[in-house]
Write a protein that holds these residues in place. Structure first.
Motif, PDB file in Angstrom:
ATOM      1  N   ASP A   1      -2.735   6.406  -2.514  1.00  0.00           N
ATOM      2  CA  ASP A   1      -1.607   7.016  -3.232  1.00  0.00           C
ATOM      3  C   ASP A   1      -1.692   8.540  -3.170  1.00  0.00           C
ATOM      4  N   GLU A   2      -2.900   9.088  -3.331  1.00  0.00           N
ATOM      5  CA  GLU A   2      -3.073  10.534  -3.271  1.00  0.00           C
ATOM      6  C   GLU A   2      -2.819  11.056  -1.858  1.00  0.00           C
ATOM      7  N   VAL A   3      -3.287  10.335  -0.856  1.00  0.00           N
ATOM      8  CA  VAL A   3      -3.037  10.725   0.539  1.00  0.00           C
ATOM      9  C   VAL A   3      -1.534  10.724   0.823  1.00  0.00           C
ATOM     10  N   GLU A   4      -0.851   9.680   0.377  1.00  0.00           N
ATOM     11  CA  GLU A   4       0.610   9.602   0.554  1.00  0.00           C
ATOM     12  C   GLU A   4       1.323  10.765  -0.122  1.00  0.00           C
TER      13      GLU A   4
ATOM     14  N   ARG B   1       0.796  -1.220   0.000  1.00  0.00           N
ATOM     15  CA  ARG B   1       0.000   0.000   0.000  1.00  0.00           C
ATOM     16  C   ARG B   1       0.835   1.280   0.000  1.00  0.00           C
ATOM     17  N   LEU B   2       1.802   1.354   0.892  1.00  0.00           N
ATOM     18  CA  LEU B   2       2.529   2.605   1.120  1.00  0.00           C
ATOM     19  C   LEU B   2       3.828   2.651   0.307  1.00  0.00           C
ATOM     20  N   HIS B   3       3.680   2.679  -1.005  1.00  0.00           N
ATOM     21  CA  HIS B   3       4.852   2.611  -1.876  1.00  0.00           C
ATOM     22  C   HIS B   3       5.720   3.868  -1.764  1.00  0.00           C
TER      23      HIS B   3
ATOM     24  N   VAL C   1      -9.567  14.404   1.215  1.00  0.00           N
ATOM     25  CA  VAL C   1      -9.600  13.449   0.110  1.00  0.00           C
ATOM     26  C   VAL C   1     -10.792  12.503   0.207  1.00  0.00           C
ATOM     27  N   ASP C   2     -11.151  12.114   1.428  1.00  0.00           N
ATOM     28  CA  ASP C   2     -12.229  11.132   1.621  1.00  0.00           C
ATOM     29  C   ASP C   2     -13.191  11.593   2.712  1.00  0.00           C
TER      30      ASP C   2
END
Length: 359
Positions: free
Chosen positions: A106-109, A72-74, A143-144
């Protein structure tokens, strides 16, 4: 020292990557041999724990974090591999983003790492601890927003307070209640704990614990235990109707239906909907920026030792809490202190920049 810290982060990233890969392979082998999936996970955890001389629970935490970085956290993993994020902050990111949908992570990261990895501000302490999780909460809220509302609805449904036995004649109190109620409760305990005279023999935490009993017993004050006949504490016991002060900071657009998240003093980021729920029965005051009513960029109140009310309020709002690393004392429970020593004879605007500090 900082170079070694960065090298350590790089090594930990490699270790977590190997742990995640080992766990995947071992789990697949166990399942292929006919074991239940849950049993396969337990066996893999046990083997990792034995190899690293740690218990299964600790091994499971490393496996979970390694798996998050792998799947998940690439972006976070890449930053850790470069030595830009240490294990502590990576763990906070993993925990705070656990409920973010896969299509949004991905956007949050991306938005988060823009803040975390930005060049440090002079005099700043960087994003870590509660300030890091608050930054994540704010991004997730933007974002969410629907996901945040749904999680809050579920959390409200699961609210509780429990009391359980502990050792040595003590008991533990554990619960989950709405943040604004908890802040009001915390503020009342603090007020009672600070009401005794300076000769009281108890620590601050002990006085808070005793204040809880006084509240449940219907008392309006915490009796001082100094034993002095001239104790200055007011023990009249008169009924005092109180409405604990809870500060919520939001924009005008949020108050009138916008989606920008707000800040609850002593807690952190809350959704716009949550903030409006609190504001419905609250006293609302507009906040002025200090430079609004002066021609020069630095307000005159910044040139004196004690700031005026406008600057005082503004500093607490933009700080949110004590600015020292890992100190989460609410801004309104903190002193204002100078970043640089204040020279009373030759005061300069730079010397009068304030910082929230723990009392």
């Amino acid at each position: 020292m900082t170079d070694l810290h960065a090298c350590e982060a790089m090594l930990v990233e490699r270790k977590l990557a190997v742990i995640a890969e080992f766990f995947s392979r071992r789990s697949s082998e166990h399942v292929a041999s006919g074991a239940w999936s849950s049993t396969a996970h337990e066996l893999a955890e046990s083997e990792v724990g034995a190899s690293l001389t740690m218990g299964r629970a600790a091994a499971g935490k490393l496996i979970g974090l390694g798996f998050s970085l792998k799947t998940r956290l690439h972006r976070t993993r890449a930053a850790m591999a470069r030595g830009e994020l240490d294990l502590y902050r990576v763990g906070l990111i993993d925990s705070a983003t656990a409920n973010v949908k896969d299509e949004l992570i991905d956007e949050v990261e991306r938005l988060l790492l823009e803040q975390v990895l930005a060049p440090p501000v002079a005099g700043g302490t960087g994003l870590t601890g509660r300030r890091l999780t608050a930054a994540i909460d704010r991004i997730v809220a933007m974002v969410d927003p629907e996901g945040m509302r749904e999680r809050r609805r579920r959390a409200l449904t699961d609210r509780f307070v429990g009391v359980s036995a502990a050792e040595d004649g003590m008991a533990k109190i554990l619960g989950s209640v709405p943040a604004e109620q908890a802040r009001a409760f915390d503020g009342r305990l603090r007020e009672l704990a600070m009401s005794v005279c300076r000769n009281d023999s108890r620590t601050y935490e002990q006085r808070r614990a005793d204040a809880l009993f006084e509240l449940t017993n219907g008392s309006q004050f915490l009796p001082c235990n100094c034993g002095r006949a001239d104790c200055p504490q007011d023990r009249s016991g008169g009924v005092v109707v109180r409405r604990p002060v809870v500060h919520v900071v939001m924009t005008d657009s949020t108050l009138h239906g916008g989606g920008e998240p707000a800040h609850l003093d002593g807690y952190g980021v809350i959704s716009a909907e949550h903030a409006r729920d609190i504001a419905r029965d609250a006293v609302i005051r507009n906040v002025r920026a200090p430079a609004d009513d002066v021609a020069e960029p630095v307000p005159a109140s910044a040139r004196v030792y004690r700031p005026g009310a406008v600057l005082d309020t503004w500093l607490r709002i933009i700080a949110g809490s004590c600015q020292w690393l890992h100190c989460d004392v609410p801004a309104w429970n903190s002193d204002l202190d100078h970043n640089e020593p204040f020279h009373h004879g030759t005061a300069t605007p730079n010397a009068a920049v304030k910082r929230s500090r723990r009392i």
